[in-house]
Design a protein around this motif. Structure first.
Motif, PDB file in Angstrom:
ATOM      1  N   GLY A 119       0.827  -1.198   0.000  1.00  0.00           N
ATOM      2  CA  GLY A 119       0.000   0.000   0.000  1.00  0.00           C
ATOM      3  C   GLY A 119       0.862   1.249   0.000  1.00  0.00           C
ATOM      4  O   GLY A 119       1.895   1.294   0.672  1.00  0.00           O
ATOM      5  N   TRP A 120       0.458   2.232  -0.763  1.00  0.00           N
ATOM      6  CA  TRP A 120       1.155   3.526  -0.788  1.00  0.00           C
ATOM      7  C   TRP A 120       0.234   4.568  -0.178  1.00  0.00           C
ATOM      8  O   TRP A 120      -0.909   4.746  -0.604  1.00  0.00           O
ATOM      9  CB  TRP A 120       1.532   3.916  -2.214  1.00  0.00           C
ATOM     10  CG  TRP A 120       2.295   5.216  -2.293  1.00  0.00           C
ATOM     11  CD1 TRP A 120       3.617   5.406  -2.044  1.00  0.00           C
ATOM     12  CD2 TRP A 120       1.765   6.503  -2.658  1.00  0.00           C
ATOM     13  NE1 TRP A 120       3.961   6.724  -2.217  1.00  0.00           N
ATOM     14  CE2 TRP A 120       2.837   7.425  -2.594  1.00  0.00           C
ATOM     15  CE3 TRP A 120       0.500   6.971  -3.023  1.00  0.00           C
ATOM     16  CZ2 TRP A 120       2.681   8.774  -2.889  1.00  0.00           C
ATOM     17  CZ3 TRP A 120       0.341   8.308  -3.305  1.00  0.00           C
ATOM     18  CH2 TRP A 120       1.418   9.203  -3.241  1.00  0.00           C
ATOM     19  N   TYR A 121       0.730   5.256   0.848  1.00  0.00           N
ATOM     20  CA  TYR A 121      -0.048   6.235   1.587  1.00  0.00           C
ATOM     21  C   TYR A 121       0.449   7.639   1.296  1.00  0.00           C
ATOM     22  O   TYR A 121       1.651   7.880   1.153  1.00  0.00           O
ATOM     23  CB  TYR A 121       0.087   5.990   3.090  1.00  0.00           C
ATOM     24  CG  TYR A 121      -0.623   4.764   3.600  1.00  0.00           C
ATOM     25  CD1 TYR A 121      -1.856   4.865   4.239  1.00  0.00           C
ATOM     26  CD2 TYR A 121      -0.058   3.505   3.433  1.00  0.00           C
ATOM     27  CE1 TYR A 121      -2.505   3.737   4.731  1.00  0.00           C
ATOM     28  CE2 TYR A 121      -0.698   2.370   3.912  1.00  0.00           C
ATOM     29  CZ  TYR A 121      -1.921   2.502   4.551  1.00  0.00           C
ATOM     30  OH  TYR A 121      -2.560   1.372   5.029  1.00  0.00           O
ATOM     31  N   SER A 122      -0.474   8.568   1.230  1.00  0.00           N
ATOM     32  CA  SER A 122      -0.148   9.985   1.134  1.00  0.00           C
ATOM     33  C   SER A 122      -1.038  10.741   2.106  1.00  0.00           C
ATOM     34  O   SER A 122      -2.268  10.578   2.073  1.00  0.00           O
ATOM     35  CB  SER A 122      -0.369  10.491  -0.295  1.00  0.00           C
ATOM     36  OG  SER A 122      -0.103  11.879  -0.380  1.00  0.00           O
ATOM     37  N   GLU A 123      -0.428  11.530   2.976  1.00  0.00           N
ATOM     38  CA  GLU A 123      -1.161  12.282   3.997  1.00  0.00           C
ATOM     39  C   GLU A 123      -2.087  11.382   4.811  1.00  0.00           C
ATOM     40  O   GLU A 123      -3.225  11.730   5.120  1.00  0.00           O
ATOM     41  CB  GLU A 123      -1.960  13.417   3.348  1.00  0.00           C
ATOM     42  CG  GLU A 123      -1.092  14.429   2.610  1.00  0.00           C
ATOM     43  CD  GLU A 123      -0.047  15.084   3.508  1.00  0.00           C
ATOM     44  OE1 GLU A 123      -0.357  15.339   4.687  1.00  0.00           O
ATOM     45  OE2 GLU A 123       1.084  15.330   3.035  1.00  0.00           O
ATOM     46  N   GLY A 124      -1.570  10.203   5.148  1.00  0.00           N
ATOM     47  CA  GLY A 124      -2.306   9.298   6.013  1.00  0.00           C
ATOM     48  C   GLY A 124      -3.386   8.489   5.345  1.00  0.00           C
ATOM     49  O   GLY A 124      -4.081   7.717   6.009  1.00  0.00           O
ATOM     50  N   ARG A 125      -3.537   8.638   4.041  1.00  0.00           N
ATOM     51  CA  ARG A 125      -4.619   7.937   3.347  1.00  0.00           C
ATOM     52  C   ARG A 125      -4.047   6.945   2.331  1.00  0.00           C
ATOM     53  O   ARG A 125      -3.119   7.274   1.586  1.00  0.00           O
ATOM     54  CB  ARG A 125      -5.510   8.949   2.619  1.00  0.00           C
ATOM     55  CG  ARG A 125      -6.679   8.327   1.872  1.00  0.00           C
ATOM     56  CD  ARG A 125      -7.487   9.384   1.177  1.00  0.00           C
ATOM     57  NE  ARG A 125      -8.477   8.807   0.274  1.00  0.00           N
ATOM     58  CZ  ARG A 125      -9.178   9.491  -0.608  1.00  0.00           C
ATOM     59  NH1 ARG A 125      -9.015  10.797  -0.715  1.00  0.00           N
ATOM     60  NH2 ARG A 125     -10.049   8.896  -1.390  1.00  0.00           N
ATOM     61  N   LEU A 126      -4.609   5.739   2.310  1.00  0.00           N
ATOM     62  CA  LEU A 126      -4.204   4.733   1.337  1.00  0.00           C
ATOM     63  C   LEU A 126      -4.729   5.132  -0.041  1.00  0.00           C
ATOM     64  O   LEU A 126      -5.935   5.284  -0.234  1.00  0.00           O
ATOM     65  CB  LEU A 126      -4.766   3.361   1.733  1.00  0.00           C
ATOM     66  CG  LEU A 126      -4.406   2.189   0.817  1.00  0.00           C
ATOM     67  CD1 LEU A 126      -2.901   1.949   0.799  1.00  0.00           C
ATOM     68  CD2 LEU A 126      -5.147   0.929   1.269  1.00  0.00           C
ATOM     69  N   ARG A 127      -3.813   5.301  -0.995  1.00  0.00           N
ATOM     70  CA  ARG A 127      -4.219   5.802  -2.315  1.00  0.00           C
ATOM     71  C   ARG A 127      -3.889   4.850  -3.465  1.00  0.00           C
ATOM     72  O   ARG A 127      -4.556   4.883  -4.498  1.00  0.00           O
ATOM     73  CB  ARG A 127      -3.557   7.156  -2.581  1.00  0.00           C
ATOM     74  CG  ARG A 127      -3.967   8.234  -1.577  1.00  0.00           C
ATOM     75  CD  ARG A 127      -3.370   9.584  -1.898  1.00  0.00           C
ATOM     76  NE  ARG A 127      -3.681  10.576  -0.881  1.00  0.00           N
ATOM     77  CZ  ARG A 127      -4.802  11.292  -0.843  1.00  0.00           C
ATOM     78  NH1 ARG A 127      -5.727  11.111  -1.776  1.00  0.00           N
ATOM     79  NH2 ARG A 127      -5.017  12.161   0.122  1.00  0.00           N
ATOM     80  N   SER A 128      -2.852   4.028  -3.306  1.00  0.00           N
ATOM     81  CA  SER A 128      -2.441   3.124  -4.379  1.00  0.00           C
ATOM     82  C   SER A 128      -2.047   1.777  -3.790  1.00  0.00           C
ATOM     83  O   SER A 128      -1.637   1.686  -2.631  1.00  0.00           O
ATOM     84  CB  SER A 128      -1.249   3.699  -5.159  1.00  0.00           C
ATOM     85  OG  SER A 128      -1.560   4.943  -5.740  1.00  0.00           O
ATOM     86  N   LEU A 129      -2.177   0.735  -4.630  1.00  0.00           N
ATOM     87  CA  LEU A 129      -1.842  -0.621  -4.217  1.00  0.00           C
ATOM     88  C   LEU A 129      -0.926  -1.264  -5.243  1.00  0.00           C
ATOM     89  O   LEU A 129      -0.863  -0.831  -6.405  1.00  0.00           O
ATOM     90  CB  LEU A 129      -3.102  -1.484  -4.087  1.00  0.00           C
ATOM     91  CG  LEU A 129      -4.253  -0.987  -3.221  1.00  0.00           C
ATOM     92  CD1 LEU A 129      -5.474  -1.879  -3.422  1.00  0.00           C
ATOM     93  CD2 LEU A 129      -3.838  -0.973  -1.761  1.00  0.00           C
TER      94      LEU A 129
END
Length: 281
Positions: A52-62
């Motif tokens: 999982g790739w997170y940005s600003e605490g949110r999961l955005r990409s897998l």
């Protein structure tokens, strides 16, 4: 709270967030979504890790890392992060496959350490259909393969795999994993064929299925029966089964150089909506 960009292996507790990402593109993500819905995020059950790739605490990409490496809703920054992790772990997959843009960038970053590939298919049109075409009548002889017909369907599946991928699925483990996969599709009612005198002359499978989309794969006509329109009438039959029994949208992806197949799929009711890319090792 993860406040900056970061990448990590997802855990069972991340399932809801992962499904939300997958659900944002139900057609393109059908393969990975079906795996996650069936197995969750436990690596042993899933057959691989989900990054999982997170940005600003949110999961955005897998990125699914198993027998295939599959970027999912991957932003350029996420692709770079996934490539870094893939380089560190080393190549464990037999292919990289996914939406063309993200897959191309992933391969550009990995090729220096993972290359050369056995084959690179940079543009594979992604096609979808929500309703059958009225122009092609379904072949009434195409039906679900029965559980007692494994010895009938397996030779056709192996022939299709060799023709499409370039290697035999029976190598390595003697074909145990491949036979298990074929048996799974047969037992779940997602393997279809026209059988004449004990021989498969047309076949196709619904390889991945969710409540929102399914993916047709393994379309094959016996060489001596080609040129008779069996791929069109056969696909019309499989498409009807798919839309009636499985999901409201059916998809597939095809090699761009296979002009006859692309034309046949269009006549059956499919239209191109994007592109995949595959890197085969």
């Amino acid at each position: 709270m993860l406040t900056h960009t970061t990448t990590r292996v997802l855990e069972p507790g991340d399932l809801g967030a992962a499904l939300a990402v997958l659900d944002s593109e139900p057609v393109a993500n059908a393969f990975v979504t079906a795996r996650v819905q069936a197995a969750g995020l436990d690596p042993w059950r899933l057959g691989g890790e989900m990054w999982g790739w997170y940005s600003e605490g949110r999961l955005r990409s897998l990125c699914y890392s198993g027998a295939n490496l599959v970027p999912v809703c991957a932003t350029p920054e996420a692709v770079r992060a996934f490539a870094d992790r893939a380089r560190r772990t080393g190549r464990r997959c037999s292919s990289i496959v996914g939406p063309a843009e993200a897959t191309a960038e992933l391969w550009r970053l990995l090729e220096p350490s993972w290359g050369p590939a056995r084959d690179v298919r940079r543009h594979q049109p992604l096609m979808v259909a929500e309703r059958p075409s009225a122009d092609v009548a379904p072949d009434p002889l195409v039906r679900r393969v029965r559980k007692d017909e494994m010895d009938v369907i397996m030779p056709a599946c192996v022939a299709m795999f060799i023709e499409e991928v370039g290697v035999s699925p029976m190598a390595g483990d003697g074909g145990l994993l491949y036979q298990a996969r074929v048996a799974e599709l047969v037992s779940s009612g997602r393997s279809f064929a026209r059988v004449e005198d004990g021989k498969v002359v047309f076949k196709a499978e619904i390889g991945a299925a969710t409540s929102k989309a399914c993916q047709i794969q393994g379309v094959w006509v016996a060489p001596e029966y080609r040129g008779r329109g069996l791929s069109e009438t056969g696909m019309a039959a499989v498409l009807r089964y798919a839309l009636a029994d499985v999901a409201p949208v059916a998809s597939l992806y095809v090699n761009d150089y296979n002009t006859p197949a692309r034309a046949a799929y269009r006549r059956v009711g499919f239209r191109e909506v994007g592109a995949f890319m595959s890197v085969l090792f």
